[in-house]
Design an enzyme around this catalytic site. Structure first.
Site, mmCIF file in Angstrom:
data_model
loop_
_atom_site.group_PDB
_atom_site.id
_atom_site.type_symbol
_atom_site.label_atom_id
_atom_site.label_comp_id
_atom_site.label_asym_id
_atom_site.label_seq_id
_atom_site.Cartn_x
_atom_site.Cartn_y
_atom_site.Cartn_z
ATOM 1 N NE ARG A 187 43.587 79.538 51.215
ATOM 2 C CZ ARG A 187 44.117 78.588 50.445
ATOM 3 N NH1 ARG A 187 45.077 78.893 49.593
ATOM 4 N NH2 ARG A 187 43.710 77.351 50.545
ATOM 5 N NE ARG B 228 40.330 76.280 49.578
ATOM 6 C CZ ARG B 228 41.383 75.875 48.875
ATOM 7 N NH1 ARG B 228 41.996 76.724 48.066
ATOM 8 N NH2 ARG B 228 41.808 74.649 48.968
ATOM 9 N NE ARG C 45 43.904 71.755 51.663
ATOM 10 C CZ ARG C 45 43.847 73.088 51.813
ATOM 11 N NH1 ARG C 45 43.402 73.618 52.927
ATOM 12 N NH2 ARG C 45 44.240 73.858 50.845
ATOM 13 N NE ARG D 286 46.904 69.274 45.238
ATOM 14 C CZ ARG D 286 46.297 70.431 45.334
ATOM 15 N NH1 ARG D 286 46.118 71.178 44.282
ATOM 16 N NH2 ARG D 286 45.879 70.857 46.491
ATOM 17 C CE LYS E 166 49.533 74.771 44.868
ATOM 18 N NZ LYS E 166 49.525 74.641 46.337
HETATM 19 P P1 AMP Z 1 43.706 73.575 46.061
HETATM 20 O O1 AMP Z 1 42.772 74.697 45.824
HETATM 21 O O2 AMP Z 1 44.741 73.454 44.981
HETATM 22 O O3 AMP Z 1 44.298 73.599 47.441
HETATM 23 O O4 AMP Z 1 42.833 72.230 45.977
HETATM 24 C C1 AMP Z 1 41.758 72.002 46.879
HETATM 25 C C2 AMP Z 1 41.376 70.537 46.847
HETATM 26 O O5 AMP Z 1 40.956 70.163 45.522
HETATM 27 C C3 AMP Z 1 42.493 69.555 47.188
HETATM 28 O O6 AMP Z 1 42.651 69.387 48.589
HETATM 29 C C4 AMP Z 1 41.981 68.277 46.515
HETATM 30 O O7 AMP Z 1 40.933 67.675 47.240
HETATM 31 C C5 AMP Z 1 41.368 68.844 45.227
HETATM 32 N N1 AMP Z 1 42.376 68.901 44.132
HETATM 33 C C6 AMP Z 1 42.951 70.008 43.597
HETATM 34 N N2 AMP Z 1 43.816 69.674 42.622
HETATM 35 C C7 AMP Z 1 43.779 68.318 42.532
HETATM 36 C C8 AMP Z 1 44.455 67.357 41.719
HETATM 37 N N3 AMP Z 1 45.357 67.721 40.783
HETATM 38 N N4 AMP Z 1 44.184 66.049 41.927
HETATM 39 C C9 AMP Z 1 43.266 65.654 42.845
HETATM 40 N N5 AMP Z 1 42.613 66.497 43.658
HETATM 41 C C10 AMP Z 1 42.855 67.830 43.499
#
Ligand code: AMP
Length: 218
Positions: free
Chosen positions: A126, A159, A170, A87, A13
């Protein structure tokens, strides 16, 4: 035009969102990037968010809504690409309410789809650049020099949530909380599944075609 991009972690994404934003001149809203920046600068919301992010669970909606509302206020006249938000159903409904106050609604909800085995393989390899956020994959998209960013020469990092135990969590959160968005956006007639197997360019070109086909409407 409002576009929502969702899908499991590691599906690509972030990479596609950056390319699409550049191509279509979208204002990109990447919730994960925003949260990581808050964590990096040790802001109050960043410190709170970090606790949840390190466990692979969602940050509480209240914290998320504050960030989204500020962004929408500043960007109400622009085309927006939401990456990693909404989400869960509560967030999707809240986004709709905020958008409808501005006379807007999501035109497209793009659901990037990939088998879990492939997702895990992508996530453990990654890396990203902490300075410019550029993403790499040590197998499919390695940097020219070992673990150094091509763009700014900084050492790449993994990360903290890209370790297998957190990845599993996740994925579970995705299945339980995010996957139900499929039905929600289908009911709004804006849902489109994207096959995320193939090269970055193939997937990008596929999404570009889909967005172009919808771009004539507001
Ligand atoms: P991502 O980079 O999109 O994989 O997001 C990393 C982490 O950020 C996720 O595992 C959540 O802990 C938090 N996160 C990202 N987007 C959201 C969201 N819309 N709502 C709640 N937590 C989020």
């Amino acid at each position: 035009m409002i576009v929502v991009l969702f899908g499991p972690p590691g599906v690509g994404k972030g990479t596609q969102a950056s390319r699409l934003a550049k191509h279509f001149n979208f204002e990109k809203f990447s919730m994960g990037d925003i949260l990581r920046e808050e964590v990096a600068i040790r802001s109050e919301s960043g410190k709170k968010a970090e606790v949840y992010m390190s466990q692979g669970v969602l940050v509480p909606d209240m914290l998320i809504f504050e960030i989204v509302d500020n962004f929408l206020l500043a960007n109400k006249d622009t085309s927006i690409l939401f990456d990693g938000f909404p989400r869960n159903l509560n967030q999707a409904i809240s986004l709709n309410t905020s958008l409808s106050r501005l006379g807007l609604k999501p035109r497209l909800a793009l659901d990037m789809d990939l088998a879990e085995k492939e997702i895990i393989a992508r996530l453990v390899n990654r890396r990203y650049c902490p300075a410019c956020n550029r993403l790499y994959n040590l197998v499919s998209n390695p940097p020219a020099k070992n673990e150094i960013c091509n763009q700014c020469g900084k050492p790449l990092i993994k990360r903290p949530d890209d370790h297998e135990a957190v990845i599993q969590k996740r994925l579970q959160v995705y299945r339980d909380e995010t996957a139900p968005l499929t039905r929600y956006y289908k009911s709004m007639n804006c849902y489109q599944k994207i096959n995320a197997i193939g090269s970055e360019d193939e997937i990008f070109n596929n999404i570009v075609q889909i967005i172009n086909a919808h771009n004539t409407k507001k």
